[in-house]
Design a protein around this motif. Structure first.
Motif, PDB file in Angstrom:
ATOM      1  N   ARG A 229       0.739  -1.173  -0.190  1.00 19.99           N
ATOM      2  CA  ARG A 229      -0.192   0.203  -0.166  1.00 19.99           C
ATOM      3  C   ARG A 229       0.819   1.287   0.023  1.00 19.99           C
ATOM      4  O   ARG A 229       1.802   1.162   0.690  1.00 19.99           O
ATOM      5  CB  ARG A 229      -0.746   0.049   1.247  1.00 19.99           C
ATOM      6  CG  ARG A 229      -1.656   1.213   1.562  1.00 19.99           C
ATOM      7  CD  ARG A 229      -2.662   0.911   2.955  1.00 19.99           C
ATOM      8  NE  ARG A 229      -3.366   2.323   3.095  1.00 19.99           N
ATOM      9  CZ  ARG A 229      -2.711   3.226   3.824  1.00 19.99           C
ATOM     10  NH1 ARG A 229      -1.589   3.176   4.025  1.00 19.99           N
ATOM     11  NH2 ARG A 229      -3.349   4.188   3.911  1.00 19.99           N
ATOM     12  N   LEU A 230       0.538   2.148  -0.990  1.00 22.00           N
ATOM     13  CA  LEU A 230       1.364   3.027  -1.185  1.00 22.00           C
ATOM     14  C   LEU A 230       0.728   4.537  -1.740  1.00 22.00           C
ATOM     15  O   LEU A 230       0.013   4.590  -2.647  1.00 22.00           O
ATOM     16  CB  LEU A 230       2.718   2.932  -1.959  1.00 22.00           C
ATOM     17  CG  LEU A 230       3.689   4.195  -2.184  1.00 22.00           C
ATOM     18  CD1 LEU A 230       4.556   4.121  -1.036  1.00 22.00           C
ATOM     19  CD2 LEU A 230       4.651   3.830  -3.305  1.00 22.00           C
ATOM     20  N   ALA A 231       0.977   5.517  -0.742  1.00 17.13           N
ATOM     21  CA  ALA A 231       0.304   6.932  -1.121  1.00 17.13           C
ATOM     22  C   ALA A 231       1.188   7.647  -2.090  1.00 17.13           C
ATOM     23  O   ALA A 231       2.230   7.777  -2.092  1.00 17.13           O
ATOM     24  CB  ALA A 231       0.234   7.757   0.208  1.00 17.13           C
ATOM     25  N   LEU A 232       0.364   8.341  -3.319  1.00 16.39           N
ATOM     26  CA  LEU A 232       1.128   8.869  -4.303  1.00 16.39           C
ATOM     27  C   LEU A 232       0.462  10.143  -4.653  1.00 16.39           C
ATOM     28  O   LEU A 232      -0.583  10.277  -4.421  1.00 16.39           O
ATOM     29  CB  LEU A 232       1.065   7.866  -5.528  1.00 16.39           C
ATOM     30  CG  LEU A 232       1.892   6.549  -5.266  1.00 16.39           C
ATOM     31  CD1 LEU A 232       1.494   5.631  -6.459  1.00 16.39           C
ATOM     32  CD2 LEU A 232       3.334   6.754  -5.424  1.00 16.39           C
ATOM     33  N   THR A 233       0.983  10.887  -5.241  1.00 13.49           N
ATOM     34  CA  THR A 233       0.283  12.143  -5.875  1.00 13.49           C
ATOM     35  C   THR A 233       0.933  12.058  -7.348  1.00 13.49           C
ATOM     36  O   THR A 233       1.925  11.712  -7.752  1.00 13.49           O
ATOM     37  CB  THR A 233       0.924  13.332  -5.329  1.00 13.49           C
ATOM     38  OG1 THR A 233       0.422  13.340  -3.891  1.00 13.49           O
ATOM     39  CG2 THR A 233       0.186  14.531  -6.161  1.00 13.49           C
ATOM     40  N   TRP A 234      -0.217  12.228  -8.184  1.00 10.54           N
ATOM     41  CA  TRP A 234      -0.167  12.358  -9.640  1.00 10.54           C
ATOM     42  C   TRP A 234      -0.097  13.681 -10.103  1.00 10.54           C
ATOM     43  O   TRP A 234      -0.895  14.410  -9.930  1.00 10.54           O
ATOM     44  CB  TRP A 234      -1.302  11.587 -10.458  1.00 10.54           C
ATOM     45  CG  TRP A 234      -1.272  11.540 -11.688  1.00 10.54           C
ATOM     46  CD1 TRP A 234      -0.580  10.958 -12.845  1.00 10.54           C
ATOM     47  CD2 TRP A 234      -2.317  12.336 -12.518  1.00 10.54           C
ATOM     48  NE1 TRP A 234      -0.634  11.329 -13.948  1.00 10.54           N
ATOM     49  CE2 TRP A 234      -2.026  12.466 -14.044  1.00 10.54           C
ATOM     50  CE3 TRP A 234      -3.259  13.155 -12.042  1.00 10.54           C
ATOM     51  CZ2 TRP A 234      -2.651  12.980 -14.908  1.00 10.54           C
ATOM     52  CZ3 TRP A 234      -3.992  13.946 -13.294  1.00 10.54           C
ATOM     53  CH2 TRP A 234      -3.699  13.719 -14.609  1.00 10.54           C
ATOM     54  N   ASP A 235       0.993  14.018 -10.998  1.00  9.15           N
ATOM     55  CA  ASP A 235       0.808  15.116 -11.696  1.00  9.15           C
ATOM     56  C   ASP A 235       0.676  16.423 -10.841  1.00  9.15           C
ATOM     57  O   ASP A 235       0.024  17.601 -11.238  1.00  9.15           O
ATOM     58  CB  ASP A 235       0.015  15.238 -12.720  1.00  9.15           C
ATOM     59  CG  ASP A 235       0.365  16.303 -13.976  1.00  9.15           C
ATOM     60  OD1 ASP A 235       1.177  16.587 -14.208  1.00  9.15           O
ATOM     61  OD2 ASP A 235      -0.656  16.739 -14.574  1.00  9.15           O
ATOM     62  N   SER A 236       0.979  16.451  -9.579  1.00 11.11           N
ATOM     63  CA  SER A 236       0.628  17.487  -8.532  1.00 11.11           C
ATOM     64  C   SER A 236      -0.817  18.004  -8.575  1.00 11.11           C
ATOM     65  O   SER A 236      -1.391  18.882  -8.150  1.00 11.11           O
ATOM     66  CB  SER A 236       1.531  18.774  -8.647  1.00 11.11           C
ATOM     67  OG  SER A 236       2.794  18.610  -8.989  1.00 11.11           O
ATOM     68  N   LYS A 237      -1.843  16.990  -8.837  1.00 13.13           N
ATOM     69  CA  LYS A 237      -3.107  17.361  -9.032  1.00 13.13           C
ATOM     70  C   LYS A 237      -4.038  16.417  -8.257  1.00 13.13           C
ATOM     71  O   LYS A 237      -4.801  17.103  -7.751  1.00 13.13           O
ATOM     72  CB  LYS A 237      -3.627  17.202 -10.497  1.00 13.13           C
ATOM     73  CG  LYS A 237      -2.971  18.174 -11.659  1.00 13.13           C
ATOM     74  CD  LYS A 237      -3.403  17.728 -12.838  1.00 13.13           C
ATOM     75  CE  LYS A 237      -3.189  19.082 -13.846  1.00 13.13           C
ATOM     76  NZ  LYS A 237      -3.644  18.667 -15.287  1.00 13.13           N
ATOM     77  N   ILE A 238      -3.858  15.246  -8.085  1.00 12.93           N
ATOM     78  CA  ILE A 238      -4.404  14.147  -7.381  1.00 12.93           C
ATOM     79  C   ILE A 238      -3.815  13.288  -6.463  1.00 12.93           C
ATOM     80  O   ILE A 238      -2.724  12.688  -6.922  1.00 12.93           O
ATOM     81  CB  ILE A 238      -5.403  13.096  -8.330  1.00 12.93           C
ATOM     82  CG1 ILE A 238      -6.195  14.060  -9.278  1.00 12.93           C
ATOM     83  CG2 ILE A 238      -6.110  12.302  -7.667  1.00 12.93           C
ATOM     84  CD1 ILE A 238      -6.857  13.196 -10.433  1.00 12.93           C
ATOM     85  N   SER A 239      -4.138  13.453  -5.205  1.00 10.38           N
ATOM     86  CA  SER A 239      -3.500  12.249  -4.251  1.00 10.38           C
ATOM     87  C   SER A 239      -4.346  11.131  -4.203  1.00 10.38           C
ATOM     88  O   SER A 239      -5.529  11.020  -4.477  1.00 10.38           O
ATOM     89  CB  SER A 239      -3.148  12.913  -2.842  1.00 10.38           C
ATOM     90  OG  SER A 239      -4.037  13.148  -2.210  1.00 10.38           O
TER      91      SER A 239
END
Length: 299
Positions: A229-239
């Motif tokens: 399980r890993l928290a990520l942010t995509w394109d500085s738009k969506i976590s």
């Protein structure tokens, strides 16, 4: 509308030729009708937006809503009433009701109490992207998503839906990102992660709002733990949080997207604007997630 918070992701052919009118006609016989007084559960397709069709369309994207009405009739209440009735029967006839008689008594009590039971309504949202071939159910529960999908398959004959499959294991890929201390292009690693041992011990360590120090995480990986399980942010738009089963959870649009939404005032316009923005961004994000996991696995 609110953004989807949890994504159970499925695949359709891209493009999918079914029109909104065809889909609406297929769902109509299965539309939601409130539960009768003697019904414990009722499910059906409902209007995603008041006054809309069962399939709400914005920018060639489809939004559906499944409504579930369930009566609250706890077993403890049935048992309590049945026990009191059984005591009355024992006093009247001189002996306690047997196993079968007790079972029948509980069924009668349940039928008597059902019309007076409180009911709850829940809604489960479904987004269909016929352009890019996504079908997404907004729930954190795989079993709930399967239930929604079964009802959709019941309504839509030969719906060509499949589970999303990727070339590389999410567990292996997420572990490699942590081990290298480098996320794929377009993503950043955030401060939540779970690492679990593959052996019988199932030992695990969970980071919550905690900096993932490479040396610390590396020791756990060397000891045989893998990232599930890993928290990520995509394109500085969506976590979001990616898990081992390819579910995407805790989706949250960040400030850069919230600012785009704030200029829309009217309720219906706001709903459609939110839907347009959400579906456009999530479609791009899902494509990038799949690419980061090696691309789709074809049959």
């Amino acid at each position: 509308m609110s953004w989807f918070k949890n994504l159970q992701v499925y695949r359709l052919p891209a493009p999918w030729a079914k029109t909104a009118d065809e889909l609406n006609a297929a769902l109509a016989p299965h539309s939601f009708v409130p539960a009768a007084s003697n019904e414990l559960l009722r499910q059906g397709w409902d209007q995603p937006r008041p006054g809309s069709d069962l399939v709400h369309v914005v920018n060639r994207q489809f939004l559906l809503m499944l409504t579930t009405e369930k009566k609250l009739l706890p077993a403890s209440v049935i048992n309590q009433v049945a026990k009191a009735r059984a005591a009355e029967m024992e006093e009247a006839q001189g002996f306690a009701p047997g196993k079968k008689a007790m079972k029948d008594l509980k069924e009668r009590v349940a039928n008597e109490l059902l019309p007076r039971a409180f009911s709850t309504k829940t809604s489960t949202w479904v987004w269909i992207d016929p352009v890019n071939g996504w079908l997404v159910v907004d729930t954190s529960s795989p079993s709930r998503a399967d239930e929604v999908l079964k009802l959709l398959l019941k309504a839509v004959d030969k719906l060509p839906v499949e589970s999303l499959r990727v070339q590389r294991s999410p567990v292996g890929v997420m572990t490699s990102w942590l081990e290298a201390d480098e996320a794929p292009a377009g993503f950043t690693v955030d401060m939540d992660a779970t690492l679990r041992a593959a052996g019988e011990s199932k030992a695990q360590v969970a980071y919550k709002r905690h900096t993932l120090e490479p040396a610390d995480v590396g020791r756990h990986i060397e000891a045989g733990k893998q990232c599930t399980r890993l928290a990520l942010t995509w394109d500085s738009k969506i976590s979001f949080v990616l898990d081992e089963k390819l579910a995407i959870k805790s989706v949250k649009p960040l400030d850069v997207l919230q600012e785009k939404e704030s200029s829309i005032r009217n309720g219906d316009e706001r709903f459609d604007g939110d839907m347009m923005l959400m579906t456009a961004e999530l479609a791009k994000m899902l494509a990038d997630v799949v690419e980061a996991l090696g691309g789709e696995a074809k049959a």
